[in-house]
Write a protein that holds these residues in place. Structure first.
Motif, PDB file in Angstrom:
ATOM      1  N   THR A   1      81.965 -26.899  15.641  1.00  0.00           N
ATOM      2  CA  THR A   1      80.703 -26.315  15.181  1.00  0.00           C
ATOM      3  C   THR A   1      79.501 -27.198  15.509  1.00  0.00           C
ATOM      4  O   THR A   1      78.476 -26.722  15.981  1.00  0.00           O
ATOM      5  CB  THR A   1      80.768 -26.103  13.654  1.00  0.00           C
ATOM      6  OG1 THR A   1      81.972 -25.412  13.371  1.00  0.00           O
ATOM      7  CG2 THR A   1      79.590 -25.299  13.162  1.00  0.00           C
TER       8      THR A   1
ATOM      9  N   CYS B   1      79.168 -29.668  17.794  1.00  0.00           N
ATOM     10  CA  CYS B   1      78.926 -29.727  19.238  1.00  0.00           C
ATOM     11  C   CYS B   1      78.305 -28.418  19.720  1.00  0.00           C
ATOM     12  O   CYS B   1      77.381 -28.422  20.537  1.00  0.00           O
ATOM     13  CB  CYS B   1      80.230 -30.004  19.987  1.00  0.00           C
ATOM     14  SG  CYS B   1      80.781 -31.718  19.830  1.00  0.00           S
TER      15      CYS B   1
ATOM     16  N   THR C   1      84.423 -36.765  15.453  1.00  0.00           N
ATOM     17  CA  THR C   1      83.343 -37.755  15.617  1.00  0.00           C
ATOM     18  C   THR C   1      82.041 -36.987  15.852  1.00  0.00           C
ATOM     19  O   THR C   1      81.358 -37.192  16.857  1.00  0.00           O
ATOM     20  CB  THR C   1      83.642 -38.677  16.809  1.00  0.00           C
ATOM     21  OG1 THR C   1      84.020 -37.874  17.935  1.00  0.00           O
ATOM     22  CG2 THR C   1      84.773 -39.642  16.505  1.00  0.00           C
ATOM     23  N   CYS C   2      81.707 -36.130  14.904  1.00  0.00           N
ATOM     24  CA  CYS C   2      80.608 -35.183  15.096  1.00  0.00           C
ATOM     25  C   CYS C   2      79.239 -35.855  15.209  1.00  0.00           C
ATOM     26  O   CYS C   2      78.305 -35.267  15.740  1.00  0.00           O
ATOM     27  CB  CYS C   2      80.588 -34.169  13.955  1.00  0.00           C
ATOM     28  SG  CYS C   2      82.151 -33.303  13.781  1.00  0.00           S
TER      29      CYS C   2
ATOM     30  N   MET D   1      80.340 -33.658  22.672  1.00  0.00           N
ATOM     31  CA  MET D   1      81.161 -34.639  23.374  1.00  0.00           C
ATOM     32  C   MET D   1      82.368 -34.036  24.096  1.00  0.00           C
ATOM     33  O   MET D   1      82.773 -32.908  23.821  1.00  0.00           O
ATOM     34  CB  MET D   1      81.618 -35.731  22.420  1.00  0.00           C
ATOM     35  CG  MET D   1      82.569 -35.299  21.333  1.00  0.00           C
ATOM     36  SD  MET D   1      83.141 -36.725  20.398  1.00  0.00           S
ATOM     37  CE  MET D   1      84.059 -37.650  21.638  1.00  0.00           C
TER      38      MET D   1
END
Ligand code: FES
Length: 178
Positions: free
Chosen positions: A82, A84, A123-124, A129
């Motif tokens: 979500t 990203c 790793t939001c 990413m």
């Protein structure tokens, strides 16, 4: 990658002889050996276990982790989570598919690139990413992915420098894919 020989497959599949309920286990064994399921292994699994070819093929197509194509030299794992997505992930993914000429879950015809997607790397804060092999590429933009792939296309050789951050662990990726 070498083709599977009948003798190799017979030895590999011998423990599954007549075990109709062991199709997934037998296929996992084949993939562990060759990196994918070679065409000739489909018949070998069917004959050894005593199931139909359609059954074996159905299992392969049902489970995403079972591959009918040899692994590509480089795997791109793109985050479709979500955060990203909210930060332009779709547009960036579209740029990658356009640069490589493939869709998600496809490989380039020369076997160099395979594009996969994951729900979230966990790793939001570094979104958007992606991971290329063992390198994590974070805070992506369309311009940034153009630069990343421009270093490799055409030709390929030079390794892509990541952002200096470790890629998500195999364990994390497995949990996310489960
Ligand atoms: S949504 Fe992409 S890292 Fe979490």
């Amino acid at each position: 990658m070498s083709r599977a020989t009948a003798a190799e497959l017979a030895a590999l599949l011998e423990p599954f002889e007549g075990q109709k309920g062991a199709t997934i286990d037998a296929l996992k064994q084949v993939q562990a050996r060759y990196g994918y399921i070679p065409e000739e292994a489909i018949d070998a699994v069917a004959e050894t276990l005593g199931v139909s070819r359609n059954t074996v093929f159905g299992v392969i197509t049902y489970y995403e982790f079972l591959k009918l194509e040899p692994p590509a030299r480089h795997t791109i794992r793109y985050c479709m989570g979500t955060t990203c997505d909210a930060l332009g992930g779709r547009e960036i993914l579209q740029e990658i598919t356009s640069i490589l000429g493939i869709r998600v879950f496809e490989a380039t015809p020369d076997g160099t690139w395979h594009l996969e997607r994951l729900p979230c790397f966990g790793t939001c804060s570094l979104a958007p990413m992606m991971q290329i092999d063992d390198e994590a590429h974070t805070k992506l933009t369309v311009e940034k992915v153009r630069r990343i792939f421009a270093e490799r296309l055409p030709g390929e050789p030079a390794p892509i420098a990541g952002d200096g951050m470790p890629a998500p662990s195999e364990q994390l990726v497995k949990e996310l894919e489960a």
